[in-house]
Design an enzyme around this catalytic site. Sequence first.
Site, mmCIF file in Angstrom:
data_model
loop_
_atom_site.group_PDB
_atom_site.id
_atom_site.type_symbol
_atom_site.label_atom_id
_atom_site.label_comp_id
_atom_site.label_asym_id
_atom_site.label_seq_id
_atom_site.Cartn_x
_atom_site.Cartn_y
_atom_site.Cartn_z
ATOM 1 C CG HIS A 285 -2.021 -0.991 1.172
ATOM 2 N ND1 HIS A 285 -2.845 -1.097 0.078
ATOM 3 C CD2 HIS A 285 -2.456 -1.924 2.074
ATOM 4 C CE1 HIS A 285 -3.743 -2.050 0.307
ATOM 5 N NE2 HIS A 285 -3.512 -2.579 1.508
ATOM 6 C CB CYS A 334 -2.301 2.883 -5.288
ATOM 7 S SG CYS A 334 -3.194 1.402 -5.809
#
Length: 646
Positions: A285, A334
């Site tokens: 993440h 991301c």
Amino acid sequence: MQTAIVITEQPVSVSVPVGYSFTLHCRAEAHTSLQYQWFCQCQSVCHQIPGATKQDLPITAQKTKLYTCRINDLYRNVIFSDWVKVEVHPCVARGLLPQLWQGEPIIILNPTEQKVEVGKPLQLQCAAIGVPAPSYQWYRNGNLLEHQKKKKLWVTLPRDGSETLATEITHTKVSDSGTYLCCASNSHGEHWTNAVDIHIGTCCSEKFFATGKLALLVGNNHYQHHPNLMAPVTDVFELSLLLKQLGFQVVSLLDLNKAEMVAAVSRFLQLLEKGVYAIFYYAGHGYEHLGRNYMVPVDAPQLYAPENCISVQRILQKMQQQQTALNLILLDTCRKWYNPECALSQVQPLEPWGNTVYGYATSEDAEAYELQNGEFSSGIFMKYLKKHILQEKKVTHMLEDVLEDLGRDPVVTGKQVMEIKHTLKEARSLTDPICPTGAATERWGCSREPPSETVTFPCGVQAELRFHRLFSNVLSVCAKLQDLPAHLTDAQLMLRQPTEVDDVANLEESHPDQMDSLLTSVYKQEELDCIFQLCGLQKIQMDVVLQLDLHYTQLSTKQRTCESLQKILPKLLLGQFFTQRNYTRPNYDSSPARADPGGALSTGTGRSLPSSSPSKSRSEPEENDERSMSELCSALLRAGPGQEHP
């Protein structure tokens, strides 16, 4: 009886910048009065200096010249002083000379790094100003080079591997690279040039090369407060295998909390040095805002605070400070921004050294996807990176091939497109050869595995124990039965932790099926009777006891029997990467950061080994890291047991 003239003070040579004013001195003694006359020589023409009839000759330096002083007495005895050289440097940078310069040596020209083939000449040159003019002494690898006492060092490298220094021939080998530097000294002190690496040998005939290749790969899969991921396990494993083929020393780590990420990055940075190719890869993440990228540790809370973030740009700044030849940052995460109210960390601009490449799995404000194909999951970015990374071409061109292939994938069309940013001014490739100059790379990625061994149960059955590090902080323990005696049947092996220490193993293993699939790929088609995965080795605070149980049936009595053996794995052997041994911390205050002792090992048992559609991943928001890496490390060093954050 006439007494000869005796010179009591000879003039001395000087090395000065143009426009510098100084005085040459000459003194002599005799029984009569003496007369002085100064001469100078420039471009092979010697002439008398008009009016220069005193013991002292004031000069304002304009051109390099030779000077001497003639001394005569009333009896027409004549003697000349030594010739001295006034060396004038026209291009000394303004401000280089201290305001109250006393004549101590100041280096104005440093030698330069060179690559030399055997049989070709090498010239190293340096220059210094000083009053008196400095003398020079060259060194190689810290050893004084006899007869090398000039500004220029000539080295001829014959094809037989011997070395000729000026007129002296020594039989020093030239196959190993050397570090050269020169000391300029006079009566006021000494000054050293920069040390330069001279690379000699066949690999140096290449246009570019690395002094070492180091890679740190981090994959965060199993989050405590956020959605778990699948792809980083496989992606980190496969990338580590490919980088090892390219000659990289690799450390690959899974599921790190904040303290562990800081410790791993800190050690990685400390071992970087001049000329090294460095790769940092992160899968997990993360997010980006205004060009700043942040990584999320596995222990980050649901609502991120500033201290929960790791800044990628801060890591890159530290990498550049080590004068690496290539810095490659690969971010498989991301890049969406979810928290507009959070202030950015203060990140200084990167130095314009032309050695940095960013490879982003996705474009700004977009998400990165992973695919599941049977027992394996993989990020789309890694799917194409592993296809091209072994190519012998400039790093940026290799990444462009990845970008083009990923852009043609219909699964992520309109959702994910790779992005490349770089300042790479040279055509460096990951396939470039290595010409080592230090031992730093030898200390990286060298975690040892316990040797295989054969154990014997009381009934006479033997089993082989094997150990394999799938990752630097994951150890697989495998057991395989040897030939079974004729009076026994239906034998089964099981590896486990003894019941009395099960309370230590309170972490749930992350994706056990994936681990077993990776291990199967290592051992190919060979059958293993049981596997036990030790994950999170960095958390180990004590020796680990494993129990190997053998269940079998005796043919004569049909009785089912169980026998057990125990194997002790020392904590220092398991958690080598995070231990202090062979680990110095020159940039920080004390010993390495300590991992959370409350963590423990994940458990495992004997297991059998188990359509493509994208799923969103690595898109959780996080806050900024407002402290530098060194401040984080210092805070971690002060943290006591059980503290994961400063």
